[in-house]
Design an enzyme around this catalytic site. Structure first.
Site, PDB file in Angstrom:
ATOM      1  N   HIS A  82      -5.612   0.876   0.131  1.00  0.00           N
ATOM      2  CA  HIS A  82      -5.112   2.270   0.185  1.00  0.00           C
ATOM      3  C   HIS A  82      -5.108   2.768   1.635  1.00  0.00           C
ATOM      4  O   HIS A  82      -5.293   3.954   1.878  1.00  0.00           O
ATOM      5  CB  HIS A  82      -5.957   3.225  -0.673  1.00  0.00           C
ATOM      6  CG  HIS A  82      -6.373   2.700  -2.013  1.00  0.00           C
ATOM      7  ND1 HIS A  82      -5.536   1.991  -2.835  1.00  0.00           N
ATOM      8  CD2 HIS A  82      -7.556   2.789  -2.704  1.00  0.00           C
ATOM      9  CE1 HIS A  82      -6.187   1.661  -3.952  1.00  0.00           C
ATOM     10  NE2 HIS A  82      -7.414   2.115  -3.892  1.00  0.00           N
ATOM     11  N   ASP A 122      -1.755  -1.613  -6.805  1.00  0.00           N
ATOM     12  CA  ASP A 122      -2.671  -0.697  -7.503  1.00  0.00           C
ATOM     13  C   ASP A 122      -2.155  -0.465  -8.926  1.00  0.00           C
ATOM     14  O   ASP A 122      -2.361   0.592  -9.517  1.00  0.00           O
ATOM     15  CB  ASP A 122      -2.811   0.628  -6.739  1.00  0.00           C
ATOM     16  CG  ASP A 122      -4.145   1.332  -7.007  1.00  0.00           C
ATOM     17  OD1 ASP A 122      -5.007   0.731  -7.684  1.00  0.00           O
ATOM     18  OD2 ASP A 122      -4.296   2.478  -6.569  1.00  0.00           O
TER      19      ASP A 122
HETATM   20 ZN    ZN Z   1      -8.765   2.144  -5.392  1.00  0.00          ZN
END
Ligand code: ZN
Length: 397
Positions: free
Chosen positions: A228, A291
């Site tokens: 991220h 993700d």
């Molecule tokens: Zn995460």
């Protein structure tokens, strides 16, 4: 499934561009990449042939961070996200996936994660997992991180350990360093990466804990794969500084970036990759993961839950397309982020390259618009001409 497949006339990206070549696949592995290849066994072995007709052949995509078991729950039980399906992965070119657990390590655990990884492997793709979740102490399947990595084939590291996030368990420096140390030694003892996949949150503490481990201990940058990294501009700046020092950083793909760019300053993957390259950082130093099935909860400034989205497996190819089409990054560079770079940081020896001896995981893309047409996983066509060929046990044919 044919034991022998001969693919003709593909623009082969190994991922470095190798020209128009044929690819010979034998029993799940690439036997040869070359010109004018022949597969004549005097009729005693069935040979399947495919004319790639100038399509780009790239290694099958490796998703280093996917919530295959489902994730989420940050808005109450009804916001738990569903499990990944085989079809959703292969239709988006993913032939290798690393499963992880996120915020919730109570209603999701390592037993269930490993069971799900085995299910997807049985259905036709390659799977691995990280042991643990956001939380520290790490909740393992056996009695330790080291035993999980050393003795469970599918466990290649620890993760996703959360730092700089209001949902993390606020690990201390010593706790965090010990996790990396255990993962490193267990990796060495078992010939695995022993990598720590680190979830980065939105807090201005950014990469502080990783930076301290790199600067205050003997643990090298290769032990971490922070993810991220593009979730906000300030965090991304901090990540680039450590990428300069040799850390590989993992972007999260995002199908809804037009929305997230405006509400929270998220860095569009193609722009981030462009910046990394322009700074002279090696093109080996980035990866992109989906993700997938992870929840994307929205919180206000007070940390109160506002609403939820879900990560999508399709974002890998979408980001590669944007790198090429919006930023003019060559396909052979962009695609490293979802193939050879991932295999390298995770030490997946037979994955991520289209060369003799590697697993026959191959994605075929149209040369102009990079549309995914055909996917081979472990030597088997799982998607052909846009049609799914192999189905998960409970998927509709
Ligand atoms: Zn995460």
């Amino acid at each position: 499934m044919a034991m022998v497949t001969l693919i003709r006339n593909a623009k082969v990206y190994q991922p470095e561009y190798a020209g128009v070549k044929d690819i010979l696949v034998l029993g799940g592995r690439i036997a040869a990449v070359g010109e004018g290849l022949k597969a004549d066994f005097g009729g005693s072995v069935e040979v399947e042939e495919m004319d790639a007709d100038g399509m780009a052949a790239v290694p099958g995509f490796i998703d280093s961070h996917e919530h295959i078991l489902g994730g989420g729950g940050e808005g109450g039980f009804q916001t738990r996200t569903p499990e990944a399906s085989l079809g959703d992965l292969i239709r988006n070119g993913i032939t290798t996936v690393v499963g992880c657990i996120g915020t919730d390590s109570v209603a999701r655990d390592m037993t269930a994660l490993l069971a799900k990884a085995h299910a997807l492997e049985n259905e036709g793709i390659s799977t691995y997992v990280y042991t643990g979740s956001y939380r520290v102490p790490v909740q393992t399947l056996t009695d330790s991180i080291m035993k999980d990595i050393m003795m469970l084939d599918k466990v290649i590291g620890v993760g996703e350990v959360a730092i700089s996030d209001h949902r993390s368990s606020q690990p201390t420096f010593e706790e965090f360093a010990r996790i990396a140390a255990d993962a490193r030694v267990a990796g060495m003892l078992s010939g695995k990466a022993g990598v720590v996949n680190v979830h980065l949150g939105d807090s201005p503490r950014h990469m502080d804990l990783i930076e301290r481990v790199l600067h205050e201990t003997e643990i090298p940058a290769s032990q971490f794969l922070p993810t991220h990294v593009n979730r906000n501009a300030g965090l991304f700046d901090a990540c680039l500084e450590l990428a300069k020092e040799g850390l590989t950083i993992d972007f999260s793909g995002n199908e809804d970036i037009d929305y997230w760019e405006t509400i929270c300053d998220e860095v569009r993957v193609c722009r981030g990759v462009r910046r990394l390259l322009d700074m002279g950082i090696s093109s080996d130093r980035f990866t992109i993961s989906s993700d997938g099935q992870g929840s994307m909860p929205v919180f206000n400034a007070q940390g109160e839950y506002q609403g939820i989205g879900i990560g999508k497996a399709s974002s890998l190819l979408k980001e590669i397309r944007e790198c090429v089409q919006k930023e003019g990054i060559p396909l052979e560079i962009a695609v490293k982020g979802i193939t050879s770079n991932v295999a390298s940081v995770l030490k997946l020896g037979a994955k991520g390259q289209l060369k003799a001896g590697f697993d026959a995981d191959i994605c075929f893309l149209t040369d102009d618009t990079l549309e995914l047409k055909t996917v081979m996983a472990k030597g088997q066509f799982v998607v052909k001409d846009g049609e799914q060929q192999v189905f998960g046990t409970f998927e509709k044919k």
